[in-house]
Design an enzyme around this catalytic site. Structure first.
Site, PDB file in Angstrom:
ATOM      1  N   ASP A  31      15.798   3.699   5.657  1.00  0.00           N
ATOM      2  CA  ASP A  31      14.964   4.559   4.803  1.00  0.00           C
ATOM      3  C   ASP A  31      15.256   6.044   5.012  1.00  0.00           C
ATOM      4  O   ASP A  31      14.346   6.838   5.257  1.00  0.00           O
ATOM      5  CB  ASP A  31      13.478   4.301   5.083  1.00  0.00           C
ATOM      6  CG  ASP A  31      13.110   2.834   5.121  1.00  0.00           C
ATOM      7  OD1 ASP A  31      13.629   2.084   4.278  1.00  0.00           O
ATOM      8  OD2 ASP A  31      12.314   2.438   5.990  1.00  0.00           O
ATOM      9  N   GLU A 244       9.237   0.864  -4.922  1.00  0.00           N
ATOM     10  CA  GLU A 244       8.969   1.706  -3.750  1.00  0.00           C
ATOM     11  C   GLU A 244      10.069   2.769  -3.662  1.00  0.00           C
ATOM     12  O   GLU A 244      10.906   2.899  -4.549  1.00  0.00           O
ATOM     13  CB  GLU A 244       8.940   0.859  -2.466  1.00  0.00           C
ATOM     14  CG  GLU A 244      10.236   0.141  -2.151  1.00  0.00           C
ATOM     15  CD  GLU A 244      10.125  -0.814  -0.974  1.00  0.00           C
ATOM     16  OE1 GLU A 244       9.029  -0.935  -0.387  1.00  0.00           O
ATOM     17  OE2 GLU A 244      11.135  -1.461  -0.644  1.00  0.00           O
TER      18      GLU A 244
END
Length: 344
Positions: A31, A244
């Site tokens: 991420d 997301e």
């Protein structure tokens, strides 16, 4: 590459075909939120640790308890790990699951934004502050008022305004906030409260930040992502709809909102004229990687644009042990982004 195909992958061959290699290999990172601060690249990833739990769609197998900051002198240099910048035990309001973070810089201060599950099991977003881009970061005693769900990304506009984008489905709990309040029914089901396929998809959230960067300056609102006809993308359009991993960057005067489609494993984007949107779907930036998740950032470094992303090739397909990578992206003359294949 969806998880079901992992058993058939030759990882030695995949390593040869990969367009980039992990930036660090001594820990697992995912991420990545990348920024170019003061002539140097700083990457704010999550830190993957095996929880020893079976894989589930609530993310229970992700034992993510701290953040490390990586830096690079230039895009070709080795990445340096600056160690633990923030640990969950130092955040009074947080219990566990320090998922994808981001960072921002203003007036000599650096701000680390992060989601975590509070002691009531609800994801909130916190902020921690440092005098240096690598920390250590000192957390605020409470989560940001009005924050919820996951994946904060903070964009600095040219007028000095800052905006936070956030939201994530399934384990990220966005679907539980459809009424404006947290819906705790069916806690064992990550897909409970998801819209029907023919209904508009759930949307990411945006809020302008206060001058001190510690709170929202306004009520968070939805970010519209539209199809080519100006209609909201539908929940069943799962190769294009938001899941997301919000990110915003600006290129040639246009705002590019990019995100992950989650269960279909694409990184997609839309283009708009305002940081609030709406954004018209523009295409795919990255095709599926090995491992279930896909999460990214886009950063300009010395006139070139780079996609920071992750895959699970180093851990040979273990979905919750991922590694950060980087690859250059290119734009066509019309401003569209050329899709990257992570493996040639």
């Amino acid at each position: 590459m969806p998880e079901e195909s992992i058993d058939h992958i030759d990882f030695d061959e995949l390593k040869k075909r990969a367009i980039s290699k992990p930036l660090v290999e001594h820990i697992y990172t995912a991420d990545p939120s990348a920024h170019y601060f003061n002539g140097k690249i700083y990457i704010y990833p999550s830190h993957d640790i095996d929880a020893g739990e079976a894989f589930d769609d609530l993310g229970s197998h992700f034992a993510m308890e701290d953040y490390h900051v990586l830096s690079m002198d230039n895009i070709e240099s080795e990445a340096v790990d600056h160690g633990v910048a923030l640990h969950v035990k130092d955040v009074p309001w947080a219990e566990k699951q320090m998922w994808a973070p981001d960072a921002a810089h203003k007036n000599g201060k650096y701000y680390l934004y992060f989601p975590a599950k509070a002691h009531d099991g609800i994801f909130r977003i916190g902020v921690a502050v440092s005098n240096t881009p690598v920390g250590p970061f000192i957390p605020q005693p409470e989560a940001i008022k009005g924050s919820f769900t996951i994946d904060p990304a903070v964009f600095e506009d040219e007028d000095g305004s800052y905006y936070m984008y956030f939201g994530g489905l399934w384990g990220g709990q966005l679907q539980r906030w459809r009424t404006g309040k947290f819906n705790a029914e069916h806690p064992e089901s990550p897909t409970a409260h998801i819209p029907e396929d023919n209904e508009p998809a759930l949307l990411p959230i945006v809020a302008k930040m206060t001058d001190d960067m510690l709170e929202f300056a306004e009520e968070p609102k939805e970010v519209q992502i539209l199809d080519e006809n100006g209609n909201l993308l539908l929940a069943g359009d799962n190769e294009r709809r938001f899941f997301e991993a919000s990110w915003l960057h600006k290129y040639n005067g246009k705002y590019y909102f990019s995100y992950s489609t989650g269960d279909t494993h694409f990184i997609c984007y839309g283009v708009g004229d305002s940081p609030y949107g709406p954004f018209t779907y523009g295409g795919k930036i990255l095709n599926p990687v090995v491992g279930w998740t896909s999460h990214h950032s886009i950063c300009e470094v010395e006139g070139k644009w780079y996609l920071f992303y992750h895959d699970s090739s180093l851990s040979k397909g273990v979905t919750h042990l991922r590694s950060v990578k980087v690859a250059e992206i290119s734009y066509r003359e019309d401003g569209s982004i050329i899709t990257l294949n992570p493996y040639n």
